[in-house]
Design an enzyme around this catalytic site. Sequence first.
Site, mmCIF file in Angstrom:
data_model
loop_
_atom_site.group_PDB
_atom_site.id
_atom_site.type_symbol
_atom_site.label_atom_id
_atom_site.label_comp_id
_atom_site.label_asym_id
_atom_site.label_seq_id
_atom_site.Cartn_x
_atom_site.Cartn_y
_atom_site.Cartn_z
ATOM 1 N N VAL A 65 0.866 -1.174 0.000
ATOM 2 C CA VAL A 65 0.000 0.000 0.000
ATOM 3 C C VAL A 65 0.902 1.224 0.000
ATOM 4 C CG1 VAL A 65 -1.842 1.243 1.187
ATOM 5 C CG2 VAL A 65 -1.739 -1.257 1.330
ATOM 6 N N CYS A 66 0.613 2.168 -0.907
ATOM 7 C CA CYS A 66 1.302 3.453 -0.921
ATOM 8 C C CYS A 66 2.821 3.253 -1.015
ATOM 9 C CB CYS A 66 0.894 4.248 0.312
ATOM 10 S SG CYS A 66 1.236 6.017 0.245
ATOM 11 N N ALA A 67 3.598 3.845 -0.105
ATOM 12 C CA ALA A 67 5.058 3.784 -0.164
ATOM 13 C C ALA A 67 5.596 2.380 0.023
ATOM 14 C CB ALA A 67 5.658 4.712 0.896
ATOM 15 N N THR A 104 1.896 3.529 -6.902
ATOM 16 C CA THR A 104 2.060 4.008 -5.537
ATOM 17 C C THR A 104 1.339 5.356 -5.443
ATOM 18 O OG1 THR A 104 3.647 4.424 -3.762
ATOM 19 C CG2 THR A 104 4.234 5.218 -5.964
#
Length: 304
Positions: free
Chosen positions: A105-107, A125
Amino acid sequence: MSRVVFVLLPEVHLLDLAGPVQVFDSAAHLGRPYTLHYVAERPPVRSAQGLPLSAGTEWPALDAEDLVVVPGWRAPTLRGGPAPGEDVLRRLRRHHAAGGTVASVCAGADALGRAGLLDGRRCTTHHDLQDELAARHPRATVVRDVLFTTDDRVVTSAGIASGIDLALHLVALRHGPALAARVARTMVVHARRNGDQPQASAMLRHRSHLDDTVHRVQDLIDARFAEPLPLAALASRAGVSERTLTRLFTRATGGLTPLRYQQTLRLERAEHLLGQGATAESAAREVGFEDARMLRRLRSRAAR
């Protein structure tokens, strides 16, 4: 029993973690065999929002049915973020090589990149980090403006709340879109799909409403769409009149009656069967039509 292992790195965003956790926990409460595990290199882990999180350092034994998720963290740049140790990277590589699925998730995508799992694969991302992710991992194909990507059991999602979409997608892949819709309904969220897909399953596409009566009827139609489902029977199960059900259903689904919703599910399933090489006659019977004439009529109508 499937295990979902969340790898907690320093400054982890709470929603990056909590969103997917809630999805799989809800699926478990709906009868699917999930156990959730939390591991960290050096617990306790301080979250980006200041809440300390407890986690073990021992990983459970994993097999190909299990999932490893790396939630994202707060950092102005990926380079300035936490660097997972070689043991974590090795475990990510090993799990994927053994046939398992890894997700971020994300970073958290940077951790998969450091493990070499983004090489030659599509990924995404948070929009603020996409350029840096592409520069740090030039062999990856960073896809922009999508909620999540999947490529050879490597699943990455965009910013923070998109982890919920990623997890719902994985539930839909493993157990079907009807269960994903039930989980989304439990969480009171829209059941969204990947932004680069031109059309989501009808079971999810028409579930982004909060009418509990209509959801109950949709649950029944989803499970038995190949059977005759008279409006009177559906209304009786919902505890309302036929007229009321039609009005509520049409309003909640953007203009569909219960019959049109059922036909949409039948057509969608038939299209899948045809794509797998089935004949029109066999596909029509599989989804509840007496012969292929109605199927041809619905396909023609949908193509206009």
